[in-house]
Design an enzyme around this catalytic site. Structure first.
Site, short mmCIF file in Angstrom:
data_model
loop_
_atom_site.label_atom_id
_atom_site.label_comp_id
_atom_site.label_asym_id
_atom_site.label_seq_id
_atom_site.Cartn_x
_atom_site.Cartn_y
_atom_site.Cartn_z
CE LYS A 194 -2.93 3.05 -0.82
NZ LYS A 194 -1.61 2.47 -0.50
NE ARG A 238 -2.46 3.99 -6.87
CZ ARG A 238 -2.06 2.92 -6.21
NH1 ARG A 238 -0.80 2.62 -6.15
NH2 ARG A 238 -2.93 2.15 -5.61
NE ARG A 273 -1.23 -6.53 1.27
CZ ARG A 273 -1.10 -5.34 0.70
NH1 ARG A 273 -1.83 -4.31 1.12
NH2 ARG A 273 -0.26 -5.16 -0.28
NE ARG A 333 -2.29 -6.52 -3.21
CZ ARG A 333 -2.30 -5.21 -2.98
NH1 ARG A 333 -3.13 -4.71 -2.08
NH2 ARG A 333 -1.50 -4.41 -3.63
NE ARG A 376 2.44 -2.84 -4.55
CZ ARG A 376 2.12 -3.76 -3.64
NH1 ARG A 376 2.56 -5.00 -3.77
NH2 ARG A 376 1.36 -3.46 -2.63
#
Ligand code: AP5
Ligand code: MG
Length: 216
Positions: A13, A88, A127, A159, A170
């Site tokens: 995203k 969400r 990431r 992160r 998640r």
């Protein structure tokens, strides 16, 4: 035009929102980024939500809706928002609809990037994000190098919620909430499904094709 980009953690995203804003006069609103910024600035809100985010749970609808309200009510953002990671929950959908109506706007398109669980885990584990220019890279799949990134390496960070335990939470949270959201936008006839397992440029080409055909 306002659009929503939807998909599981690691679907791409943020990556695709970056591609879109480089080519269209739109502004990305990532609720995840807004919430992480509160944590970074150590605000009262940031202190309250830190453990929720690190556990991979959803922050309360009230908190998120308030952040979004500030953005939608700003005339500079009129009809040019990419909602990344919002709404969400059904309650967030209702709040968004109410706000958009109040400020005479609407959502023109919802893009769902569907990606398998094994693939998103690998993407999230690799990431890294530049804290200076906010570009998103991947140690395995899309490493930063002198051609694609101009900032110093020291700005590349992981992160805190990108660890294997939180990733599973998640993902599970996403699966539980997903169907109702996609059903809602499917019934409105504005949902576009894209295979997010493809390479970044192929996905972007499909998104670009969809956006170029939006009439408003
Ligand atoms: P948020 O920040 O939104 O996280 P997320 O939904 O888990 O999604 P990610 O940001 O992890 O993934 P992405 O789809 O943006 O992927 P990216 O492009 O970075 O939310 C974090 C937390 O905040 C939530 O858990 C919750 O606690 C809270 N929160 C946020 N919004 C909320 C809301 N509305 N309500 C309540 N709570 C909320 O890509 C991932 C990696 O893959 C990168 O390394 C990238 O380089 C790579 N990659 C991307 N695309 C490809 C591709 N096609 N091929 C190969 N690699 C790729
Ligand atoms: Mg993101």
């Amino acid at each position: 035009m306002n659009l929503i980009i939807f998909g599981p953690p690691g679907a791409g995203k943020g990556t695709q929102s970056n591609n879109i804003i480089n080519n269209f006069d739109l502004k990305q609103v990532s609720t995840g980024d807004l919430l992480r910024n509160e944590i970074k600035l150590k605000t009262i809100l940031g202190k309250k939500i830190e453990s929720i985010i690190d556990n991979g749970e959803l922050v309360s609808d009230d908190v998120v809706n308030t952040l979004i309200r500030k953005i939608i009510s700003d005339p500079k953002n009129l009809n040019r928002l990419i909602f990344d990671g919002y709404p969400r929950t059904i309650s967030q959908i209702h709040s968004l609809e109410k706000l958009l109506k109040k400020f005479n706007q609407k959502i023109s398109v919802v893009i769902n990037l569907y990606v398998e669980k094994d693939i998103v885990s690998k993407r999230i584990e690799g990431r890294v994000i530049c804290t200076k220019c906010f570009k998103i890279f991947n140690a395995y799949l899309n490493p930063a190098n002198s051609k694609n990134h101009k900032c110093e390496k020291k700005y590349l960070e992981k992160r805190t919620d990108d660890n294997s335990k939180t990733i599973l939470n998640r993902y599970e949270t996403y699966v539980v909430k997903t169907k109702a959201i996609l059903d809602y936008y499917n019934k409105k006839g504005i949902l576009h499904e894209i295979d997010g397992n493809q390479i970044i440029v192929e996905i972007y080409d499909k998104i670009k094709g969809i956006l170029e055909n939006i009439k408003d």
